[in-house]
Design a protein around this motif. Structure first.
Motif, short mmCIF file in Angstrom:
data_model
loop_
_atom_site.label_atom_id
_atom_site.label_comp_id
_atom_site.label_asym_id
_atom_site.label_seq_id
_atom_site.Cartn_x
_atom_site.Cartn_y
_atom_site.Cartn_z
N GLY A 159 -22.19 -21.98 -14.83
CA GLY A 159 -21.95 -21.61 -13.44
C GLY A 159 -20.94 -22.50 -12.74
O GLY A 159 -20.78 -22.43 -11.53
N ASN A 160 -20.27 -23.35 -13.51
CA ASN A 160 -19.23 -24.20 -12.89
C ASN A 160 -17.91 -23.44 -12.79
O ASN A 160 -17.53 -22.74 -13.72
CB ASN A 160 -18.98 -25.44 -13.75
CG ASN A 160 -20.16 -26.37 -13.71
OD1 ASN A 160 -20.64 -26.73 -12.64
ND2 ASN A 160 -20.66 -26.72 -14.88
N LEU A 161 -17.26 -23.64 -11.65
CA LEU A 161 -15.92 -23.07 -11.48
C LEU A 161 -14.98 -23.80 -12.44
O LEU A 161 -14.96 -25.03 -12.46
CB LEU A 161 -15.51 -23.30 -10.03
CG LEU A 161 -14.43 -22.45 -9.40
CD1 LEU A 161 -14.72 -20.97 -9.53
CD2 LEU A 161 -14.30 -22.83 -7.92
N ILE A 162 -14.22 -23.04 -13.22
CA ILE A 162 -13.35 -23.70 -14.22
C ILE A 162 -11.89 -23.26 -14.07
O ILE A 162 -11.06 -23.58 -14.91
CB ILE A 162 -13.83 -23.40 -15.67
CG1 ILE A 162 -14.06 -21.91 -15.85
CG2 ILE A 162 -15.07 -24.20 -16.01
CD1 ILE A 162 -14.26 -21.50 -17.29
N HIS A 163 -11.60 -22.54 -12.99
CA HIS A 163 -10.25 -22.03 -12.79
C HIS A 163 -9.47 -23.04 -11.95
O HIS A 163 -9.68 -23.14 -10.73
CB HIS A 163 -10.33 -20.65 -12.10
CG HIS A 163 -9.02 -19.94 -12.00
ND1 HIS A 163 -8.38 -19.73 -10.79
CD2 HIS A 163 -8.21 -19.41 -12.95
CE1 HIS A 163 -7.25 -19.08 -11.01
NE2 HIS A 163 -7.13 -18.87 -12.30
N GLU A 164 -8.60 -23.80 -12.62
CA GLU A 164 -7.95 -24.94 -11.95
C GLU A 164 -7.20 -24.57 -10.66
O GLU A 164 -7.35 -25.28 -9.66
CB GLU A 164 -7.00 -25.67 -12.92
CG GLU A 164 -7.72 -26.67 -13.82
CD GLU A 164 -8.56 -27.72 -13.07
OE1 GLU A 164 -8.14 -28.19 -11.99
OE2 GLU A 164 -9.66 -28.05 -13.55
N PRO A 165 -6.40 -23.48 -10.64
CA PRO A 165 -5.70 -23.17 -9.37
C PRO A 165 -6.69 -22.94 -8.22
O PRO A 165 -6.42 -23.36 -7.08
CB PRO A 165 -4.93 -21.89 -9.70
CG PRO A 165 -4.77 -21.90 -11.19
CD PRO A 165 -6.00 -22.57 -11.73
N THR A 166 -7.82 -22.30 -8.51
CA THR A 166 -8.82 -22.08 -7.45
C THR A 166 -9.41 -23.41 -7.00
O THR A 166 -9.59 -23.66 -5.80
CB THR A 166 -9.94 -21.14 -7.97
OG1 THR A 166 -9.35 -19.92 -8.39
CG2 THR A 166 -10.97 -20.86 -6.88
N ILE A 167 -9.69 -24.28 -7.97
CA ILE A 167 -10.29 -25.59 -7.63
C ILE A 167 -9.31 -26.40 -6.77
O ILE A 167 -9.69 -26.98 -5.75
CB ILE A 167 -10.67 -26.36 -8.91
CG1 ILE A 167 -11.77 -25.60 -9.66
CG2 ILE A 167 -11.12 -27.78 -8.58
CD1 ILE A 167 -12.05 -26.14 -11.05
#
Ligand SMILES: Cc1cc2nc3c(=O)[nH]c(=O)nc-3n(C[C@H](O)[C@H](O)[C@H](O)COP(=O)(O)O)c2cc1C
Length: 180
Positions: A154-162
């Motif tokens: 469930g971790n966000l892994i999309h670098e541009p979004t982060i």
């Protein structure tokens, strides 16, 4: 800074909740983000607003003592889910505790538009007289195809979004300091 989060989903597997939980961890040195249990609120009814359920009173207190509000919304049929609208309706009546509170909005959906339509409605609602939060201008966070941007934990892994979220959070902190 103490931030209360309202997530417009009752699902245990909510993608929006996962994003907020990711934010709790990632920004823990700057923000203490608490997810309010708005999913446990009964439907708003004017007949009981002067003698509201204890949860309404408890959540009002948490909102009052917070420095800001994070709204995280899915999109349901081109608008915000009823659970989020219901919470806003409760907090707009008798003691309108949202007025003047700094707020920001994010939203995640599996579709391509990343809750654009729901957020347009939400921002309109936040501008109404008895809600009237001081919502962070611009800084729109539309997270599309969310199921492709989370890992199995469930971790966000999309670098541009982060990276974008990092900027928006910094802008939100500056906004809170400016308007408080
Ligand atoms: C009743 C319902 C209506 C939906 N309507 C839309 C919609 O209008 N636009 C969209 O992009 N996604 C729509 N979806 C998909 C949700 O936005 C998506 O499943 C999202 O992940 C739900 O958020 P959650 O995982 O935080 O519960 C809808 C889902 C449901 C259950």
């Amino acid at each position: 800074m103490k931030i209360v989060a309202m997530v417009g989903s009752m699902s245990k597997e909510s993608n929006n909740k996962k994003v907020v939980k990711f934010m709790q961890k990632r920004y823990k040195d700057k923000l203490d983000i608490e997810i309010l249990s708005i999913d446990k609120l009964p439907m708003y009814n004017q007949d009981i607003e002067l003698n509201p359920p204890e949860l309404v009173v408890d959540l009002r207190e948490k909102i009052k003592s917070s420095d800001g509000i994070l709204f995280a919304t899915p999109e349901y049929n081109h608008s915000i889910p009823a659970v989020l609208k219901n919470a806003i309706d409760w907090f707009s009546r008798v003691e309108p505790v949202l007025i003047g509170k700094p707020s920001m909005v994010i939203g995640a959906t599996m579709g391509n538009l990343g809750t654009v339509r729901a957020q347009v409605h939400l921002r309109q609602i936040l501008n109404s007289g008895l809600v009237n939060t001081l919502n962070l201008p611009a800084n729109e966070v539309f997270i599309s195809t969310i199921h492709e941007k989370l890992d199995e934990k469930g971790n966000l892994i999309h670098e541009p979004t982060i990276e974008y979220l990092d900027q928006v959070i910094n802008n939100f902190i500056k906004w809170i300091e400016k308007v408080k």
